[in-house]
Each structure stands twice: as structure tokens, then as C-alpha cells.
Design a protein around this motif. Sequence first.
Motif, short mmCIF file in Angstrom:
data_model
loop_
_atom_site.label_atom_id
_atom_site.label_comp_id
_atom_site.label_asym_id
_atom_site.label_seq_id
_atom_site.Cartn_x
_atom_site.Cartn_y
_atom_site.Cartn_z
N TYR B 96 0.86 -1.18 0.00
CA TYR B 96 0.00 0.00 0.00
C TYR B 96 0.90 1.23 0.00
O TYR B 96 1.64 1.45 0.95
CB TYR B 96 -0.89 0.01 1.24
CG TYR B 96 -1.99 -1.02 1.23
CD1 TYR B 96 -1.74 -2.35 1.56
CD2 TYR B 96 -3.30 -0.67 0.92
CE1 TYR B 96 -2.75 -3.30 1.56
CE2 TYR B 96 -4.33 -1.61 0.92
CZ TYR B 96 -4.04 -2.92 1.24
OH TYR B 96 -5.06 -3.86 1.24
N ALA B 97 0.81 2.03 -1.06
CA ALA B 97 1.64 3.23 -1.18
C ALA B 97 0.80 4.48 -0.93
O ALA B 97 -0.40 4.40 -0.70
CB ALA B 97 2.29 3.27 -2.55
N ARG B 98 1.46 5.63 -0.98
CA ARG B 98 0.77 6.91 -0.78
C ARG B 98 0.19 7.45 -2.09
O ARG B 98 -0.53 8.44 -2.09
CB ARG B 98 1.74 7.93 -0.18
CG ARG B 98 2.26 7.56 1.22
CD ARG B 98 3.44 8.43 1.57
NE ARG B 98 3.96 8.20 2.92
CZ ARG B 98 4.90 7.31 3.23
NH1 ARG B 98 5.40 6.52 2.29
NH2 ARG B 98 5.34 7.18 4.47
N SER B 99 0.56 6.83 -3.20
CA SER B 99 0.01 7.23 -4.50
C SER B 99 -0.35 5.97 -5.28
O SER B 99 0.27 4.92 -5.12
CB SER B 99 1.03 8.05 -5.29
OG SER B 99 2.12 7.24 -5.67
N ASP B 180 5.29 12.93 -1.81
CA ASP B 180 4.15 12.27 -1.17
C ASP B 180 4.48 11.93 0.29
O ASP B 180 3.61 12.00 1.16
CB ASP B 180 3.75 11.01 -1.94
CG ASP B 180 3.22 11.33 -3.33
OD1 ASP B 180 2.56 12.38 -3.49
OD2 ASP B 180 3.48 10.54 -4.26
N ILE B 181 5.73 11.54 0.53
CA ILE B 181 6.15 11.23 1.90
C ILE B 181 6.11 12.52 2.74
O ILE B 181 5.59 12.53 3.86
CB ILE B 181 7.57 10.62 1.92
CG1 ILE B 181 7.58 9.28 1.17
CG2 ILE B 181 8.06 10.43 3.37
CD1 ILE B 181 8.97 8.72 0.92
N GLY B 184 2.62 13.64 3.71
CA GLY B 184 2.13 12.89 4.87
C GLY B 184 0.64 12.67 4.87
O GLY B 184 -0.08 12.99 3.90
N GLY B 185 0.16 12.05 5.96
CA GLY B 185 -1.28 11.88 6.16
C GLY B 185 -1.88 10.65 5.53
O GLY B 185 -3.08 10.38 5.69
N VAL B 186 -1.09 9.87 4.81
CA VAL B 186 -1.62 8.67 4.13
C VAL B 186 -0.88 7.44 4.65
O VAL B 186 0.35 7.39 4.60
CB VAL B 186 -1.45 8.77 2.60
CG1 VAL B 186 -1.99 7.51 1.92
CG2 VAL B 186 -2.14 10.01 2.06
N TRP B 187 -1.62 6.43 5.12
CA TRP B 187 -0.99 5.21 5.59
C TRP B 187 -0.32 4.49 4.43
O TRP B 187 -0.88 4.40 3.32
CB TRP B 187 -1.99 4.27 6.25
CG TRP B 187 -1.32 3.10 6.92
CD1 TRP B 187 -0.78 3.08 8.17
CD2 TRP B 187 -1.07 1.79 6.37
NE1 TRP B 187 -0.21 1.85 8.44
CE2 TRP B 187 -0.38 1.04 7.35
CE3 TRP B 187 -1.36 1.19 5.15
CZ2 TRP B 187 0.02 -0.28 7.16
CZ3 TRP B 187 -0.95 -0.13 4.94
CH2 TRP B 187 -0.28 -0.84 5.94
N ALA B 188 0.86 3.97 4.68
CA ALA B 188 1.58 3.20 3.67
C ALA B 188 2.28 2.05 4.37
O ALA B 188 2.76 2.20 5.50
CB ALA B 188 2.60 4.08 2.94
#
Lengths: 229, 229
Positions: B96-99, B180-181, B184-188
Motif C-alpha cells: 500500500y503506497a501513498r500514491s 508524497d512522503i 504525509g497523512g496517508v498510511w503506507a
Amino acid sequence: MSTHTRTPLSPTPRTTVTRSKERARSDRAELDAVLDAGLICHLAVVLGGSPVVLPTVYGRAGDTIYLHGSTGAGNMRAAIGADISIAVTHVDGLIYARSAMHFSMNYRSAVVRGRAELVTDEDERLEALRVIVEHAAPGSWDRVRPPSRKEMAATMVLALDLAEASVKVRTGGPRDDEDDIAAGGVWAGELPLRQVWGAPVPSADLEPGIEVPAGVADRVDSAMPVALR
Amino acid sequence: MSTHTRTPLSPTPRTTVTRSKERARSDRAELDAVLDAGLICHLAVVLGGSPVVLPTVYGRAGDTIYLHGSTGAGNMRAAIGADISIAVTHVDGLIYARSAMHFSMNYRSAVVRGRAELVTDEDERLEALRVIVEHAAPGSWDRVRPPSRKEMAATMVLALDLAEASVKVRTGGPRDDEDDIAAGGVWAGELPLRQVWGAPVPSADLEPGIEVPAGVADRVDSAMPVALR
């Protein structure tokens, strides 16, 4: 979106199962169930006159299988406008029989053959990528950054129609010869096999305080879907 | 036994990995580990001018992959003396990535291309069937009835040399873009996936008093081998 219309599963002479006919299923819902339960497919293309088979991700929208790859990938370029085949296979168990030639596996398998069409409409290309991401990781597309213009330009999307498809399913125990059953003394049975998700491993570069999304957490300790058993 | 000599893994231009080169492995031991850990391969053959990919069992003896099938199977007949390809793939986790475009999978994959040779020597044919049964169900061959003359006559054995083979392995977490790192704010992270054997199910026609063989019982609750992680 795909421009293909929905059609029933109608095997052509090429996809009609000729071996182990009792294992062939003709119900369209079963085809969809096998395809939808898979994480990867195996794609066969002819490259330089010889076949090559490669694992790749995919997604299904109605009667269309979407594949994607880098515009620089020779295998994907070779597939454009060419006949290809994909298979999605789930191994559900190993069959121990009383004789060597009756060893077998329980499985669900879908095989599709057809021409790979390059998708050029930008809306369909984006929708295809959404379908592919949502196939593997349901609930993720709306949670993450969508593809950039540059990423879209570097990505090739192919569509494969499900018109030529076949499904085979084997369930149950060994089918030994009567003489071997009568002779006795040899254990026979099934050893079931299943795929299980483990606990999520946060990325090493994930900042603190980000919860595991519900769609990810829900999968943990759950087996992959087995719709046909 | 195979007449092929043992050679190191030496990719030809056809099997040299051109995409994601950091995922390509060239060590022969890794090729063998990926092949030996699989239960099925996906076989691509050209049939009527178009590729078709099918799941099938296999076994490895040194530099030779053995395949078998019914002498009446059109797919197998089409492979005799023809170029084929097989792939063995293990999916070890979902990334699971941030994009969207950085979603991926952890996997181990071996792809082999080459000419399928019909095995005609009766001793090698029998040995190939032993290798195939022992590959899926170690310790079983000597425990069960060997193939009869009639079964052997109905069975085709093909040999594929490992000279043209490539291995790709992906491990680790997401490889997101720096922007994207930073946003922030997105689980990866990774959601690991493994195959697990369940409890053996004795055949309905098994007579009482037959113990589950040690080689079967030993597999229960054990994961499939993951040699490369």
C-alpha cells in the motif's frame, strides 16, 4: 469505461475445455468469481516469435480485463493489438491419492484468450487504473494521490475482452481406481491450502499517528475469498 | 534422467530483465529456490497461432523442468518441440503506497523460456513423473502405486531446459515519491500474504486405521517455504 458490452460466457472452439470436462464450468458468475478473487494473473504474449509468460496485476470491469505496464516494457508493447492469454489460478488443496497418477490438486482456474486492445481514451485509461488498484487493494483509490500527468504518460493500458474464457474447478477428494481402493493400506485425502493475510507492516518512513485504514485492517487474519467452494 | 548438463544461470538477451532491474536476481540458487517452492507453474504455448496460458504441475531435476499431461491434450501436443515458457510466482505481500501508481506487490517470480522436448526414454519418463509427484507431495512416490504400463502409455512427458531463465524478487515496503512522503497523512505499508496448509481431510472411501503419513502431517499449520526472504 469499457466500450465492450456484457455477454454471457460463450466458449468458442478455442476455449472449450476438452480435457477433464467434468471440471469445466460454464456459468458466467463463476468466471467472475475466479477472476475477482485473484491478486495476479499470468499473461502470455508472443515475443520474437516465441511465447513468454509473466505475472502481472489486473482488474476486471464487466466483460473487460484491464492490464497495465510501463510504456517502455517490451512485453507490454508486444501485446498491443496482438493475441494474448491470461490465466488466474487458485490452488485450494493438494490431493494425495493411492496411486502416483491420481495425485492432483483442488483448484479454481480461469483462462482468457483474445486480442489486447490499447486503451487510448484518457478517461478510460484512468478508470482502468482505478479498477486495477481497487482490484488488489479495495478502498484505496480514493485514499491516495491519483496518477499525475507524467505517470499517466509513462503508463500503457490494455483491454482484453472476456468473450473467449473458460473456467475449471476441481473440488473433493481423490478419485482412485477401484482396485487401489480395494487393495487398501494407503492413506488418501486432501491437504487444504489457503492464502492468509498477515498483520500490516507500516512503512519505515511513515510518520507517527497514521492509523491503519479500515480496508487494510479488515483483511488481517482473513483468508482470500473462496467464492466457489 | 535428464541428459541436460548443469549450467549456471546465464540470461540470454531474451531473458535479461530490462524493467525494474533492481528486482532481478542472477544467482542460480535463487532460481532453484523460487522454482522448488512452487506448487504449480503457468505454461504458455502457441496454439493455432495464438498464445494460451495454462496452470500445470511440474518438477525440477537439476537444469530440467519436467511437465506432463495426457497424450490427448491438445495444449501439450502443441508444445512438443516448440518454444514454450513457464512462470512460477509467489505473492508474498501487497504494498500500500501513498500514491496509486506506487501500489505494488512483494513477490518471487521465475520465468523460463525454451524448447519443450518430448521425453521418450522410458526410464527418464518414469523418473520425470517421480520428480513431479515428489515436487508437490514429498515422500509420496514410494508410498503409493507406481504408474501402470497403461497409465504410462497415456502420459506425455516434456522437458524444458533452464538455460534461459530469469528471477525477479521484490521485498520491503513502499517506494513512494519524496513529495508524497513529505505531504504525509496517508498510511503506507505492506500487508503480508502467505499460503498455509490446513488439516488433512481423509478420503471418504478411506478404510479405518490408516494413519496420516508423516510427510503429510508435517506440513499442517506450516507455511509454504519462503526461501528468499
